[in-house]
Motif scaffolding. Structure first.
Motif, PDB file in Angstrom:
ATOM      1  N   TYR A  38       0.926  -1.180  -0.154  1.00  0.00           N
ATOM      2  CA  TYR A  38      -0.069  -0.044   0.146  1.00  0.00           C
ATOM      3  C   TYR A  38       1.033   1.338  -0.027  1.00  0.00           C
ATOM      4  O   TYR A  38       0.614   2.249  -1.028  1.00  0.00           O
ATOM      5  N   TYR A  39       1.886   1.272   0.846  1.00  0.00           N
ATOM      6  CA  TYR A  39       2.632   2.581   1.028  1.00  0.00           C
ATOM      7  C   TYR A  39       3.734   2.659  -0.154  1.00  0.00           C
ATOM      8  O   TYR A  39       4.229   3.577  -0.588  1.00  0.00           O
ATOM      9  N   ALA A  97       1.193  16.088   5.443  1.00  0.00           N
ATOM     10  CA  ALA A  97       1.015  14.936   6.354  1.00  0.00           C
ATOM     11  C   ALA A  97       1.062  15.268   7.586  1.00  0.00           C
ATOM     12  O   ALA A  97       0.632  14.644   8.556  1.00  0.00           O
ATOM     13  N   TRP A  98       2.162  16.516   8.083  1.00  0.00           N
ATOM     14  CA  TRP A  98       2.127  16.601   9.539  1.00  0.00           C
ATOM     15  C   TRP A  98       0.575  16.992  10.032  1.00  0.00           C
ATOM     16  O   TRP A  98       0.448  16.716  11.344  1.00  0.00           O
ATOM     17  N   TRP A 113       6.329   8.302   7.531  1.00  0.00           N
ATOM     18  CA  TRP A 113       7.156   9.196   7.471  1.00  0.00           C
ATOM     19  C   TRP A 113       8.368   8.663   6.752  1.00  0.00           C
ATOM     20  O   TRP A 113       9.159   9.326   6.301  1.00  0.00           O
ATOM     21  N   LEU A 114       8.671   7.240   6.984  1.00  0.00           N
ATOM     22  CA  LEU A 114       9.685   6.882   6.318  1.00  0.00           C
ATOM     23  C   LEU A 114       9.685   7.016   4.804  1.00  0.00           C
ATOM     24  O   LEU A 114      10.479   7.238   3.972  1.00  0.00           O
ATOM     25  N   MET A 115       8.514   6.633   4.384  1.00  0.00           N
ATOM     26  CA  MET A 115       7.880   6.696   2.806  1.00  0.00           C
ATOM     27  C   MET A 115       8.152   8.361   2.415  1.00  0.00           C
ATOM     28  O   MET A 115       8.671   8.370   1.451  1.00  0.00           O
TER      29      MET A 115
END
Length: 485
Positions: A38-39, A97-98, A113-115
């Motif tokens: 998904y990500y 996103a934040w 966040w990693l993405m």
């Protein structure tokens, strides 16, 4: 020579995939595979949008006949300025996103966040790789992609074995490797072209943007076309396990496509651009003829291998618990292998710098794919998504070939298509007659199917005189290249 190098790189990359596939499918459950897929889809989607099609502009506007000054202007106009704009857009996405993070499930927030951190690094790598691609530096690509993929494999496996057995661990390991690769590519770019920065030219940048934006939209549509079904499976079923079943089969099919179709496109595209600019459409058609008349024989053999042992291959790699993914792999792999031929046959609008019409073909096919996925997924689940993908690829091929300029269009003769269809079907029928008599388990059944196909492929190739002639010419070129070195 370029095809051999790209093939070597893609074989090594795919070999890493085949090594990681058994571990990943056993160490991650269907839910974690669903989160991962998904990500990954969102990573491709975001990077595709924020690149603004610059990688396509780099390839199309590279100054093949220009000197150092032209290269310095090219670096500013089509690489550094577009990357700065991409970074500004990425910061906007990170800020959004934040603000919206509370609407994301707690377990998925680290993955998100990693993405997001991977997006600008992915964009930078894509831009510099496009420069290498335009320069036809297949020698660098060979070892770079191999080292990149195998390094990523090693770190991912160590992470999920020893630290974090989840999608978070996979993304964290990939981020570390991506950072290393992006740093090296920056160093290579600096060594390739030293010189003071030049002021970007507004007209050149706008020309690149006018070409790149429709190509960006097309790339975005391709991402949605290929990965939108995962999002729809998640939304319509509410079950990440279902997404995982589809992702496992689809991912292995894309590995096959990387070795076959992606290799062909990598060898063809920069050469076709150079030939079109220097010798015109007839040279491009001749290149298509030389490649596709051979390629269609390979498609026939690969299709037969998939029909006789494709499901068994997935079971051997992923284990019996992933049996539901086997039909997905076989049918999606067949689709993308056949599409690789038409992808080259229809290549023409981009050469004529008509990216908008090229993008519209993808738009129609993508909208059709999304619309068809909804009722088919609701009624048939994973298999419905596969059927929608197959029908949509047929529509995409028809649109692309129809709109390809006639002077740049080429399809192999009808008799070659007949052989390419009848050979795998006959192998599938023969295998179904023989295999039940032997009552073999999974691995022996796969080996039997593969051996039978390769045995009958010998006369298929032996009696094709055009194929033999082109093989001899290729070997002669390899010997000449070796002697020149």
């Amino acid at each position: 020579m370029h095809y051999a190098r790209y093939l070597g790189a893609n074989v090594l990359v795919t070999a890493a995939g085949f090594v990681s596939f058994p571990f990943m499918t056993r160490l991650l459950d269907n839910h974690q595979f669903g989160v991962l897929g998904y990500y990954e889809a969102w990573l491709l989607l975001l990077a595709g949008v924020l690149k603004l099609g610059t990688q396509h502009a780099i390839l199309r506007f590279y100054p093949h006949n220009g000197g150092r000054d032209a290269l310095l202007r090219f670096r500013s106009d089509h690489l550094l300025l577009p990357f700065a704009l991409s970074l500004m857009l990425w910061l906007t996405c990170a800020g959004a996103a934040w603000l919206l993070i509370e609407y994301v499930a707690d377990g998925e927030r680290p993955v998100l966040w990693l993405m997001l951190l991977m997006v600008p690094l992915t964009i930078w790598c894509s831009f510099v790789e496009a420069v290498m691609f335009a320069m036809e530096r297949s020698d660098i690509t060979l070892w770079l992609k191999s080292a990149w993929r195998w390094g990523e494999l090693g770190l991912v496996l160590l992470t999920i074995l020893l630290i974090e057995r989840s999608a978070v661990g996979v993304f964290a390991a990939r981020l570390v490797v991506l950072l290393i690769v992006a740093t090296w590519l920056g160093w290579w770019l600096r060594r390739w072209l030293r010189g003071s920065l030049t002021r970007p030219r507004r007209d050149a940048w706008l020309a690149g943007l006018a070409f790149g934006l429709p190509m960006m939209a097309n790339e975005l549509l391709q991402v949605v076309f290929g990965l939108g079904d995962r999002v729809l499976l998640r939304v319509l079923t509410g079950d990440f396990a279902i997404v995982g079943i589809y992702t496992i089969g689809y991912g292995l099919a894309m590995a096959v496509a990387a070795v076959l179709g992606q290799t062909l496109a990598q060898a063809f595209t920069p050469t076709a651009v150079r030939l079109f600019e220097t010798r015109g459409p007839a040279a491009v058609v001749e290149l298509k003829r030389d490649m596709l008349d051979v390629w269609i024989v390979g498609i026939a053999i690969v299709s037969a291998l998939l029909l006789t042992g494709g499901e068994e291959l997935l079971l051997v790699l992923a284990g019996p618990s992933k049996a539901a993914s086997a039909p997905v792999f076989v049918w999606v792999a067949l689709i993308v292998v056949w599409y690789s031929l038409f992808e080259i046959a229809q290549y023409g609008l981009v050469l004529q710098k008509r990216p908008l019409r090229f993008m519209l073909n993808s738009l129609y096919a993508t909208l059709f794919n999304l619309a068809l996925n909804v009722p088919l997924i609701v009624h048939y689940g994973v298999i419905g998504a596969v059927v929608a993908t197959a029908v949509s690829y047929v529509l995409l091929v028809l649109l692309q070939v129809w709109h390809c300029p006639r002077e740049l269009r080429y399809l192999p003769p009808a008799w070659r298509f007949a052989v390419a269809v009848l050979f795998p079907l006959s192998m599938w029928w023969l295998f179904r007659q023989v295999e039940p008599l032997l009552e073999l388990s999974t691995l022996p059944r796969m080996l039997l199917g593969s051996a039978m196909v390769m045995l009958f492929a010998v006369p298929l190739v032996w009696f094709d005189t055009d194929l033999q002639r082109r093989a001899r010419e290729f070997l002669a070129l390899r010997r000449e290249a070796g002697g020149a070195r």
